[in-house]
Motif scaffolding. Sequence first.
Motif, mmCIF file in Angstrom:
data_model
loop_
_atom_site.group_PDB
_atom_site.id
_atom_site.type_symbol
_atom_site.label_atom_id
_atom_site.label_comp_id
_atom_site.label_asym_id
_atom_site.label_seq_id
_atom_site.Cartn_x
_atom_site.Cartn_y
_atom_site.Cartn_z
ATOM 1 N N TRP A 1 -84.683 -22.745 -48.983
ATOM 2 C CA TRP A 1 -83.424 -22.789 -49.732
ATOM 3 C C TRP A 1 -82.998 -21.392 -50.128
ATOM 4 O O TRP A 1 -83.738 -20.422 -49.995
ATOM 5 C CB TRP A 1 -83.558 -23.687 -50.952
ATOM 6 N N PHE A 2 -81.739 -21.324 -50.609
ATOM 7 C CA PHE A 2 -81.209 -20.064 -51.131
ATOM 8 C C PHE A 2 -80.308 -20.366 -52.313
ATOM 9 O O PHE A 2 -79.624 -21.383 -52.346
ATOM 10 C CB PHE A 2 -80.464 -19.270 -50.046
ATOM 11 N N ASP A 3 -80.347 -19.486 -53.302
ATOM 12 C CA ASP A 3 -79.558 -19.656 -54.518
ATOM 13 C C ASP A 3 -78.302 -18.784 -54.500
ATOM 14 O O ASP A 3 -77.399 -18.979 -55.297
ATOM 15 C CB ASP A 3 -80.420 -19.329 -55.741
ATOM 16 N N GLU A 4 -78.258 -17.851 -53.573
ATOM 17 C CA GLU A 4 -77.107 -16.956 -53.478
ATOM 18 C C GLU A 4 -75.909 -17.728 -52.917
ATOM 19 O O GLU A 4 -76.034 -18.866 -52.493
ATOM 20 C CB GLU A 4 -77.440 -15.767 -52.557
ATOM 21 N N ASP A 5 -74.753 -17.083 -52.886
ATOM 22 C CA ASP A 5 -73.553 -17.723 -52.336
ATOM 23 C C ASP A 5 -73.622 -17.866 -50.824
ATOM 24 O O ASP A 5 -72.952 -18.723 -50.256
ATOM 25 C CB ASP A 5 -72.297 -16.935 -52.723
ATOM 26 N N THR A 6 -74.405 -17.026 -50.161
ATOM 27 C CA THR A 6 -74.560 -17.093 -48.704
ATOM 28 C C THR A 6 -76.046 -17.032 -48.355
ATOM 29 O O THR A 6 -76.863 -16.575 -49.157
ATOM 30 C CB THR A 6 -73.845 -15.920 -47.993
ATOM 31 N N PRO A 7 -76.404 -17.441 -47.136
ATOM 32 C CA PRO A 7 -77.807 -17.403 -46.720
ATOM 33 C C PRO A 7 -78.235 -16.066 -46.118
ATOM 34 O O PRO A 7 -79.280 -15.988 -45.475
ATOM 35 C CB PRO A 7 -77.849 -18.499 -45.658
ATOM 36 N N LEU A 8 -77.452 -15.012 -46.306
ATOM 37 C CA LEU A 8 -77.743 -13.742 -45.641
ATOM 38 C C LEU A 8 -79.170 -13.253 -45.873
ATOM 39 O O LEU A 8 -79.837 -12.813 -44.933
ATOM 40 C CB LEU A 8 -76.744 -12.652 -46.039
ATOM 41 N N GLN A 9 -79.670 -13.352 -47.089
ATOM 42 C CA GLN A 9 -81.033 -12.863 -47.342
ATOM 43 C C GLN A 9 -82.064 -13.652 -46.545
ATOM 44 O O GLN A 9 -83.003 -13.080 -46.006
ATOM 45 C CB GLN A 9 -81.375 -12.890 -48.829
ATOM 46 N N ARG A 10 -81.918 -14.969 -46.448
ATOM 47 C CA ARG A 10 -82.857 -15.764 -45.638
ATOM 48 C C ARG A 10 -82.754 -15.369 -44.164
ATOM 49 O O ARG A 10 -83.762 -15.310 -43.462
ATOM 50 C CB ARG A 10 -82.587 -17.281 -45.748
ATOM 51 N N ILE A 11 -81.548 -15.082 -43.679
ATOM 52 C CA ILE A 11 -81.363 -14.651 -42.291
ATOM 53 C C ILE A 11 -82.087 -13.325 -42.070
ATOM 54 O O ILE A 11 -82.799 -13.150 -41.076
ATOM 55 C CB ILE A 11 -79.869 -14.549 -41.944
ATOM 56 N N LEU A 12 -81.936 -12.401 -42.998
ATOM 57 C CA LEU A 12 -82.618 -11.106 -42.897
ATOM 58 C C LEU A 12 -84.134 -11.282 -42.995
ATOM 59 O O LEU A 12 -84.891 -10.577 -42.325
ATOM 60 C CB LEU A 12 -82.121 -10.149 -43.978
ATOM 61 N N ASP A 13 -84.567 -12.234 -43.808
ATOM 62 C CA ASP A 13 -86.004 -12.504 -43.975
ATOM 63 C C ASP A 13 -86.642 -13.001 -42.683
ATOM 64 O O ASP A 13 -87.786 -12.655 -42.383
ATOM 65 C CB ASP A 13 -86.247 -13.575 -45.055
ATOM 66 N N CYS A 14 -85.925 -13.815 -41.922
ATOM 67 C CA CYS A 14 -86.564 -14.473 -40.768
ATOM 68 C C CYS A 14 -86.144 -13.901 -39.419
ATOM 69 O O CYS A 14 -86.788 -14.190 -38.412
ATOM 70 C CB CYS A 14 -86.303 -15.976 -40.803
ATOM 71 N N ARG A 15 -85.076 -13.115 -39.358
ATOM 72 C CA ARG A 15 -84.624 -12.488 -38.105
ATOM 73 C C ARG A 15 -84.589 -13.485 -36.929
ATOM 74 O O ARG A 15 -85.312 -13.335 -35.943
ATOM 75 C CB ARG A 15 -85.502 -11.293 -37.738
ATOM 76 N N PRO A 16 -83.729 -14.505 -37.024
ATOM 77 C CA PRO A 16 -83.685 -15.495 -35.946
ATOM 78 C C PRO A 16 -83.090 -14.917 -34.663
ATOM 79 O O PRO A 16 -82.281 -13.988 -34.702
ATOM 80 C CB PRO A 16 -82.761 -16.577 -36.518
ATOM 81 N N GLU A 17 -83.505 -15.479 -33.542
ATOM 82 C CA GLU A 17 -82.921 -15.092 -32.258
ATOM 83 C C GLU A 17 -81.605 -15.831 -32.026
ATOM 84 O O GLU A 17 -80.758 -15.373 -31.260
ATOM 85 C CB GLU A 17 -83.894 -15.409 -31.108
ATOM 86 N N VAL A 18 -81.431 -16.973 -32.704
ATOM 87 C CA VAL A 18 -80.202 -17.772 -32.570
ATOM 88 C C VAL A 18 -79.751 -18.204 -33.959
ATOM 89 O O VAL A 18 -80.552 -18.727 -34.742
ATOM 90 C CB VAL A 18 -80.427 -19.017 -31.679
ATOM 91 N N LEU A 19 -78.478 -17.989 -34.241
ATOM 92 C CA LEU A 19 -77.860 -18.400 -35.500
ATOM 93 C C LEU A 19 -76.786 -19.423 -35.153
ATOM 94 O O LEU A 19 -75.942 -19.159 -34.293
ATOM 95 C CB LEU A 19 -77.256 -17.182 -36.206
ATOM 96 N N VAL A 20 -76.823 -20.577 -35.811
ATOM 97 C CA VAL A 20 -75.935 -21.687 -35.461
ATOM 98 C C VAL A 20 -75.229 -22.215 -36.697
ATOM 99 O O VAL A 20 -75.843 -22.348 -37.762
ATOM 100 C CB VAL A 20 -76.752 -22.840 -34.816
ATOM 101 N N LYS A 21 -73.950 -22.547 -36.537
ATOM 102 C CA LYS A 21 -73.188 -23.285 -37.543
ATOM 103 C C LYS A 21 -72.354 -24.327 -36.809
ATOM 104 O O LYS A 21 -72.223 -24.292 -35.584
ATOM 105 C CB LYS A 21 -72.253 -22.356 -38.333
ATOM 106 N N GLY A 22 -71.763 -25.234 -37.572
ATOM 107 C CA GLY A 22 -70.916 -26.275 -36.998
ATOM 108 C C GLY A 22 -69.572 -25.733 -36.555
ATOM 109 O O GLY A 22 -69.170 -24.629 -36.924
#
Length: 175
Positions: free
Chosen positions: A112-133
């Motif tokens: 989970w994330f408490d911030e307004d956006t998930p940017l910190q989690r994205i930076l934490d995990c460095r995914p090879e693929v980022l997906v949204k609807g």
Amino acid sequence: MSDSTLPAATAAAAAPALPAFESKIAAPDELAERLAAVPRPLVFTNGCFDIVHRGHVTLLAQARALGAALLVAVNSDASVKRLGKGDERPVNALADRLAVIAALDSVTLVTWFDEDTPLQRILDCRPEVLVKGGDWPVEKIVGNREVRACGGRVLSLPFIHQTSTSALLDKIRRL
């Protein structure tokens, strides 16, 4: 004899074990350690997942098919409230939303994330693929620049099922 009078070992044996899917829930501060054991390429997506519906599970299954593992980051209750979805949202508390997402076969880990956006989690995990609807143009997806700068892909998956939690709640209110 009540549970309080049972010997400790017997009481522990009588208590039901937590379902295995609960182990997929990773606190943000343990995410790096948990991701070390996850196969790559890693797919990342995020959302409120307040009342999970067919659109959600379809998107998550499609996202998982794009890599070897899927990490889902869920908005905290406070983060959902700041999105302006209404005073009554979220309907389900964070712990419940995490458990429902974790129970899905397509999901490898959920955090989970408490911030307004998930940017910190994205930076934490460095995914090879980022997906949204499909309602998110790629250039507006949070983390787009960061993931692409590392050679990753960013995708906005078209909706197959035109469903939303807000529309579902509106329908319930009209009943």
